[in-house]
Design an enzyme around this catalytic site. Structure first.
Site, mmCIF file in Angstrom:
data_model
loop_
_atom_site.group_PDB
_atom_site.id
_atom_site.type_symbol
_atom_site.label_atom_id
_atom_site.label_comp_id
_atom_site.label_asym_id
_atom_site.label_seq_id
_atom_site.Cartn_x
_atom_site.Cartn_y
_atom_site.Cartn_z
ATOM 1 N N LYS A 198 61.331 -4.464 -31.817
ATOM 2 C CA LYS A 198 60.820 -5.630 -31.085
ATOM 3 C C LYS A 198 61.980 -6.388 -30.449
ATOM 4 O O LYS A 198 63.027 -6.586 -31.071
ATOM 5 C CB LYS A 198 60.034 -6.537 -32.044
ATOM 6 N N LYS A 207 56.948 -14.975 -31.253
ATOM 7 C CA LYS A 207 56.167 -14.886 -32.489
ATOM 8 C C LYS A 207 56.565 -15.992 -33.455
ATOM 9 O O LYS A 207 55.714 -16.537 -34.171
ATOM 10 C CB LYS A 207 56.358 -13.510 -33.128
ATOM 11 N N ARG A 245 54.695 4.476 -33.662
ATOM 12 C CA ARG A 245 53.332 4.844 -33.280
ATOM 13 C C ARG A 245 53.206 6.360 -33.326
ATOM 14 O O ARG A 245 53.969 7.079 -32.675
ATOM 15 C CB ARG A 245 52.985 4.331 -31.889
ATOM 16 N N HIS A 286 46.956 1.136 -39.650
ATOM 17 C CA HIS A 286 48.264 0.499 -39.715
ATOM 18 C C HIS A 286 48.797 0.545 -41.140
ATOM 19 O O HIS A 286 48.079 0.217 -42.086
ATOM 20 C CB HIS A 286 48.181 -0.971 -39.262
ATOM 21 N N GLU A 288 56.306 -1.253 -39.343
ATOM 22 C CA GLU A 288 54.865 -1.036 -39.156
ATOM 23 C C GLU A 288 54.656 0.326 -38.522
ATOM 24 O O GLU A 288 55.260 0.653 -37.498
ATOM 25 C CB GLU A 288 54.254 -2.122 -38.267
ATOM 26 N N GLU A 321 43.469 -1.419 -22.683
ATOM 27 C CA GLU A 321 43.085 -2.783 -23.075
ATOM 28 C C GLU A 321 44.267 -3.739 -22.975
ATOM 29 O O GLU A 321 44.133 -4.871 -22.503
ATOM 30 C CB GLU A 321 42.531 -2.747 -24.504
ATOM 31 N N HIS A 322 45.440 -3.274 -23.394
ATOM 32 C CA HIS A 322 46.646 -4.105 -23.337
ATOM 33 C C HIS A 322 46.995 -4.451 -21.888
ATOM 34 O O HIS A 322 47.332 -5.598 -21.578
ATOM 35 C CB HIS A 322 47.809 -3.364 -23.998
#
Length: 247
Positions: A59, A67, A91, A134, A153, A168-169
């Site tokens: 990130k 965040k 992912r 997840h 994650e 969708e993103h």
């Protein structure tokens, strides 16, 4: 003097932050290596690969800052480390839903991986239709002067789920999260169709596997080199060493 002290403090903080991000980079490398090993072993044993794609990311500082502000977190490295668990993100894209759970089980079975939380958005999709599995995990990373357990994650989903999530993103980003109601409805309908597509493809795959299992075994000469060697050795008579006469 004060300016020099502030400059030194800032430089020290920058160094600490650089090492902070390095740890997450190393965590991703460690997890990716583990998954690659599991993937190759699975291919050898089951003769197919459950993983289509694997991507990783750390990130960005900007995303972390946003965040922190959103969750009203204290501005410190310790707070970031303890409260933001998706700085290291993996992912995994699979062909079929059943592969998602197989891959998840293999990852969770690793002795040095601590599973902190499992979020199953396949069994219980989000309100907008989002589906994925997840895993929040901790993995030990050994630095020159310390060992750190690092949060990461892991998101595991099918190709169809990944396509829907990506679309969708993009839509939410385009509309700055203020998506018209009819588009939200269409997205949820599409998510339902994605789930049905996954179920249909899984049924087809099971039928193909049944047909494949009913096919005749390949001849010895057609077998792969290792299988050929194994079968040849298996057919050899047992070898008993000659008795030595001690007289």
């Amino acid at each position: 003097m004060r300016n020099e002290l502030e400059a030194t403090t800032l430089k020290t903080l920058q160094t600490e932050l650089t090492r902070f991000f390095l740890v997450y980079k190393f965590a991703l490398q460690e997890i990716e290596t583990k998954i690659n090993i599991l993937q190759e072993e699975f291919q050898l044993i089951h003769e197919y690969n459950p993983i289509e794609h694997l991507t990783t990311r750390v990130k960005s500082p900007k995303s972390i800052l946003l965040k922190m502000k959103k969750n009203n977190l204290e501005p410190s490295i310790e707070t970031i480390r303890d409260n933001i668990r998706d700085i290291a993100g993996i992912r995994i894209t699979c062909s079929f839903v059943e592969d998602i759970y197989k891959v998840s089980a293999m990852i969770q079975a690793q002795n040095d991986i601590e599973v902190v939380e499992v979020k199953d958005y396949i069994a219980s999709p989000k309100g907008n239709g989002y589906q994925s599995l997840h895993l929040i995990i901790k993995i030990p990373i050994f630095m020159s002067d310390r060992m750190e357990k690092v949060y990461a994650e892991i998101q595991i989903r099918t190709i169809a789920m990944d396509f829907w999530a990506s679309l969708e993103h993009k839509i939410y980003y385009k509309y700055s999260k203020e998506v018209p109601e009819h588009i939200r409805f269409e997205l949820k309908e599409a998510a339902i169709q994605v789930a049905e597509l996954d179920r249909k493809m899984e049924r087809l795959n099971k039928e193909i596997n049944i047909l494949k299992a009913n096919e005749a075994e390949p001849s010895l000469l057609d077998a792969a080199p290792i299988a050929h060697l194994a079968q040849y050795i298996y057919q050899l008579p047992f070898y008993y060493p000659p008795k030595v006469n001690k007289d």
